[in-house]
Scaffold this motif. Structure first.
Motif, PDB file in Angstrom:
ATOM      1  N   ALA A 164      15.050  25.722  37.134  1.00 45.00           N
ATOM      2  CA  ALA A 164      14.708  24.481  36.434  1.00 45.00           C
ATOM      3  C   ALA A 164      14.291  24.764  34.996  1.00 45.00           C
ATOM      4  CB  ALA A 164      13.580  23.766  37.186  1.00 45.00           C
ATOM      5  N   GLU A 165      13.516  25.817  34.808  1.00 46.39           N
ATOM      6  CA  GLU A 165      13.054  26.162  33.458  1.00 46.39           C
ATOM      7  C   GLU A 165      14.221  26.601  32.580  1.00 46.39           C
ATOM      8  OE1 GLU A 165      10.093  29.175  33.392  1.00 46.39           O
ATOM      9  OE2 GLU A 165       9.856  29.160  31.216  1.00 46.39           O
TER      10      GLU A 165
ATOM     11  N   THR B 177      13.792  32.395  47.752  1.00 47.34           N
ATOM     12  CA  THR B 177      14.481  32.675  46.496  1.00 47.34           C
ATOM     13  C   THR B 177      15.981  32.654  46.765  1.00 47.34           C
ATOM     14  OG1 THR B 177      14.403  35.062  46.873  1.00 47.34           O
ATOM     15  CG2 THR B 177      12.593  34.092  45.598  1.00 47.34           C
TER      16      THR B 177
ATOM     17  N   ALA C 213      14.565  18.966  35.909  1.00 45.50           N
ATOM     18  CA  ALA C 213      13.498  18.824  36.900  1.00 45.50           C
ATOM     19  C   ALA C 213      13.756  19.755  38.084  1.00 45.50           C
ATOM     20  CB  ALA C 213      13.427  17.377  37.376  1.00 45.50           C
ATOM     21  N   ARG C 214      12.675  20.127  38.767  1.00 47.37           N
ATOM     22  CA  ARG C 214      12.832  21.010  39.938  1.00 47.37           C
ATOM     23  C   ARG C 214      13.696  20.352  41.010  1.00 47.37           C
ATOM     24  NH1 ARG C 214       7.357  24.495  41.244  1.00 47.37           N
ATOM     25  NH2 ARG C 214       6.965  25.239  39.121  1.00 47.37           N
ATOM     26  N   SER C 215      13.575  19.041  41.161  1.00 48.56           N
ATOM     27  CA  SER C 215      14.389  18.356  42.176  1.00 48.56           C
ATOM     28  C   SER C 215      15.877  18.480  41.855  1.00 48.56           C
ATOM     29  CB  SER C 215      13.985  16.880  42.260  1.00 48.56           C
ATOM     30  OG  SER C 215      14.139  16.244  41.000  1.00 48.56           O
TER      31      SER C 215
ATOM     32  N   THR D 259      14.223  31.724  41.568  1.00 48.19           N
ATOM     33  CA  THR D 259      13.554  30.664  42.316  1.00 48.19           C
ATOM     34  C   THR D 259      13.976  29.314  41.755  1.00 48.19           C
ATOM     35  OG1 THR D 259      11.646  30.591  40.834  1.00 48.19           O
ATOM     36  CG2 THR D 259      11.552  32.164  42.664  1.00 48.19           C
ATOM     37  N   VAL D 260      13.653  28.256  42.479  1.00 52.97           N
ATOM     38  CA  VAL D 260      13.947  26.906  41.995  1.00 52.97           C
ATOM     39  C   VAL D 260      13.257  26.662  40.662  1.00 52.97           C
ATOM     40  CG1 VAL D 260      13.637  24.441  42.440  1.00 52.97           C
ATOM     41  CG2 VAL D 260      14.335  25.959  44.301  1.00 52.97           C
ATOM     42  N   ALA D 261      12.007  27.094  40.553  1.00 51.46           N
ATOM     43  CA  ALA D 261      11.248  26.886  39.312  1.00 51.46           C
ATOM     44  C   ALA D 261      11.902  27.604  38.136  1.00 51.46           C
ATOM     45  CB  ALA D 261       9.814  27.368  39.496  1.00 51.46           C
ATOM     46  N   GLU D 262      12.375  28.824  38.365  1.00 58.07           N
ATOM     47  CA  GLU D 262      13.015  29.587  37.293  1.00 58.07           C
ATOM     48  C   GLU D 262      14.312  28.920  36.850  1.00 58.07           C
ATOM     49  OE1 GLU D 262      13.265  33.284  39.330  1.00 58.07           O
ATOM     50  OE2 GLU D 262      11.465  34.107  38.389  1.00 58.07           O
TER      51      GLU D 262
ATOM     52  N   ALA E 242      17.240  20.974  40.070  1.00 52.92           N
ATOM     53  CA  ALA E 242      17.586  22.377  40.311  1.00 52.92           C
ATOM     54  C   ALA E 242      17.789  22.625  41.807  1.00 52.92           C
ATOM     55  CB  ALA E 242      16.498  23.286  39.770  1.00 52.92           C
ATOM     56  N   HIS E 243      16.949  22.017  42.620  1.00 53.96           N
ATOM     57  CA  HIS E 243      17.061  22.200  44.072  1.00 53.96           C
ATOM     58  C   HIS E 243      18.375  21.632  44.597  1.00 53.96           C
ATOM     59  CE1 HIS E 243      16.321  21.309  48.360  1.00 53.96           C
ATOM     60  NE2 HIS E 243      15.640  22.443  48.317  1.00 53.96           N
TER      61      HIS E 243
END
Length: 255
Positions: A38-39, A68, A44-46, A33-36, A48-49
């Motif tokens: 980014a981590e 996903t 930042a999530r932006s 996922t984007v969150a994964e 990663a996106h």
């Protein structure tokens, strides 16, 4: 003497490094996922996106209905016959360059895996208005000339297996009209070449033939592409003849 460890380039570009790391994770680990992402990257999530969006654009990743991301066609194709693909590209490239000189239009070499076709070599012509370099890009096989000429080598049953409905449960709009596709492939078999008018991109016309291996099987598709405003049907025969000469030269090199 022991091999030296790889050294990080002194002027490493962070965005490129991040994109390559994401591609590696998708290929080796599966869905993310984007969150994964980014981590894992510490961004930042932006950010990663944006990185994932570029990987999707270049077919290194795809996004499914659950939002996903997973490995895209380029990474899937990379697992198949690297050495043969590299050898084919190396042998074909000089003949693509010669073909471009002869016809004055861009030339491409494609291989097909399932329902996708990948551009493994591309040579642009020198005209100001031209079809650009697509090397490395992946398209639906039924929409590009190289994909069509290799699909035409399959039986009706094999084509229907490639486009079985269960493979398109999550993307039903991407499944082609099989009745029309069968008609198009039969025409290609009869003519010995494919004429593609705007299937992959509006305003682009392409003509292609199959490149065959020692056993007569279609290994790839060779095509020339041009802006539709420059396409002259009266030149079709000469384009096909030039393609025939180039494909035979490549085939001889493979043997």
């Amino acid at each position: 003497m022991e091999r030296e460890l790889k050294q990080r380039p002194p002027y490493a570009i962070a965005s490129v490094d991040h994109a390559l790391r994401i591609a590696t994770m998708l290929q080796l680990e599966g869905e993310l996922t984007v969150a994964e992402v980014a981590e894992r990257l510490g961004v930042a999530r932006s950010t990663a996106h944006r990185l994932l969006a570029m990987l999707v654009y270049r077919d290194f990743a795809v996004q499914d209905a659950s939002r996903t991301y997973r490995a895209g066609p380029v990474l899937e194709l990379a697992a198949h016959s690297r050495s043969e693909t590299s050898r084919l590209r190396t042998l074909a490239l000089p003949h693509l360059e010669e073909l471009v000189e002869v016809v004055g239009e861009s030339a491409n070499l494609m291989i097909r895996t399932g329902d996708t076709a990948r551009f493994i070599a591309s040579v642009e012509c020198q005209q100001a208005l031209r079809v650009g370099n697509r090397e490395g890009m992946v398209f639906p096989a039924h929409r590009v000339t190289g994909g069509l000429v290799t699909l035409a080598e399959l039986s009706k049953e094999q084509v229907e297996a490639v486009y079985a409905p269960e493979r398109y449960v999550e993307r039903p709009d991407e499944r082609p009209d099989l009745a029309r596709l069968h008609r198009d492939l039969e025409k290609i078999r009869t003519n010995g070449f494919a004429l593609n008018e705007g299937r992959s991109e509006r305003g682009v016309v392409a003509v292609g033939k199959a490149v065959r291996g020692a056993e007569g099987q279609a290994l790839a598709g060779l095509s020339i592409s041009m802006p539709s405003v420059r396409y002259d049907p009266h030149q079709l025969r000469s384009h096909v003849a030039a393609l025939g000469f180039a494909t035979r030269a490549i085939e001889n090199g493979l043997r």
